[in-house]
Design a protein around this motif. Structure first.
Motif, PDB file in Angstrom:
ATOM      1  N   ALA A  57       0.769  -1.260   0.011  1.00 30.51           N
ATOM      2  CA  ALA A  57      -0.107   0.022   0.076  1.00 30.51           C
ATOM      3  C   ALA A  57       0.886   1.162  -0.019  1.00 30.51           C
ATOM      4  CB  ALA A  57      -0.863   0.015   1.073  1.00 30.51           C
ATOM      5  N   GLN A  58       2.256   1.177   0.501  1.00 24.65           N
ATOM      6  CA  GLN A  58       2.978   2.445   0.514  1.00 24.65           C
ATOM      7  C   GLN A  58       3.304   2.654  -0.775  1.00 24.65           C
ATOM      8  OE1 GLN A  58       6.348   1.116   2.851  1.00 24.65           O
ATOM      9  NE2 GLN A  58       5.400   0.555   4.701  1.00 24.65           N
ATOM     10  N   LEU A  59       3.268   1.966  -1.582  1.00 26.79           N
ATOM     11  CA  LEU A  59       3.740   2.152  -3.014  1.00 26.79           C
ATOM     12  C   LEU A  59       2.334   2.318  -4.096  1.00 26.79           C
ATOM     13  CD1 LEU A  59       6.940  -0.187  -3.014  1.00 26.79           C
ATOM     14  CD2 LEU A  59       6.861   2.531  -2.988  1.00 26.79           C
ATOM     15  N   GLY A  60       1.358   2.425  -3.601  1.00 25.23           N
ATOM     16  CA  GLY A  60       0.024   2.651  -4.469  1.00 25.23           C
ATOM     17  C   GLY A  60      -0.776   1.477  -4.636  1.00 25.23           C
ATOM     18  N   PHE A  61      -0.498   0.176  -4.124  1.00 23.71           N
ATOM     19  CA  PHE A  61      -1.548  -0.967  -4.384  1.00 23.71           C
ATOM     20  C   PHE A  61      -2.323  -0.860  -3.123  1.00 23.71           C
ATOM     21  CE2 PHE A  61       2.585  -2.039  -6.417  1.00 23.71           C
ATOM     22  CZ  PHE A  61       2.172  -3.069  -7.584  1.00 23.71           C
TER      23      PHE A  61
END
Length: 135
Positions: A49-53
């Motif tokens: 989630a930190q990278l946009g997922f």
């Protein structure tokens, strides 16, 4: 609406246009997260989630990619038994994996330039709020 796929109309979701497949970008993201620190597959799913997922992440895709990256020598894994629960695989980045991150950074910069060129042209044509050019 999105008109980017062979004349089909797609509604935008939080993930954006369906033509931009974040799933293909999962490998370099996992490599970067493993550079930060070794992890188990489940932890990687949470940290993506930190990278946009955002939203649902397919665990099968995560583990398939981890196996592929291990076959390719980008990560290595070892079984780690915890005090409670079953043993888990812990993944660690290899030097080859770190090199792959640098290669991906070059690729992403190039793609960003292409996307910026598209947006610049889009803004040139649709700067008045989205009305189509009529000439």
């Amino acid at each position: 609406m999105c008109y980017c796929h062979k004349g089909h109309h797609f509604h935008h979701s939080k993930e954006g246009c369906p033509g931009f497949r974040m799933e293909k970008f999962i490998q370099p993201c996992m490599l970067l997260l493993l550079y930060e620190r070794p992890a188990h597959g489940y932890e990687l799913m949470e940290r993506l989630a930190q990278l946009g997922f955002v939203g649902h992440i397919d665990p099968g895709a995560v583990y398939r990619n981890l196996r592929k990256m291990e076959e390719d020598g980008l990560v290595k894994s070892e079984w780690e038994s915890g005090e409670s629960g079953p043993a888990k695989r812990r993944y660690v980045l290899t030097p080859e994996g770190e090199e792959a991150i640098h290669g991906w950074a070059v690729h992403v910069r190039y793609q960003m330039e292409r996307l910026k060129a598209f947006l610049d042209k889009y803004e040139e044509f649709f700067k008045d709020g989205g009305n189509k050019k009529t000439d």
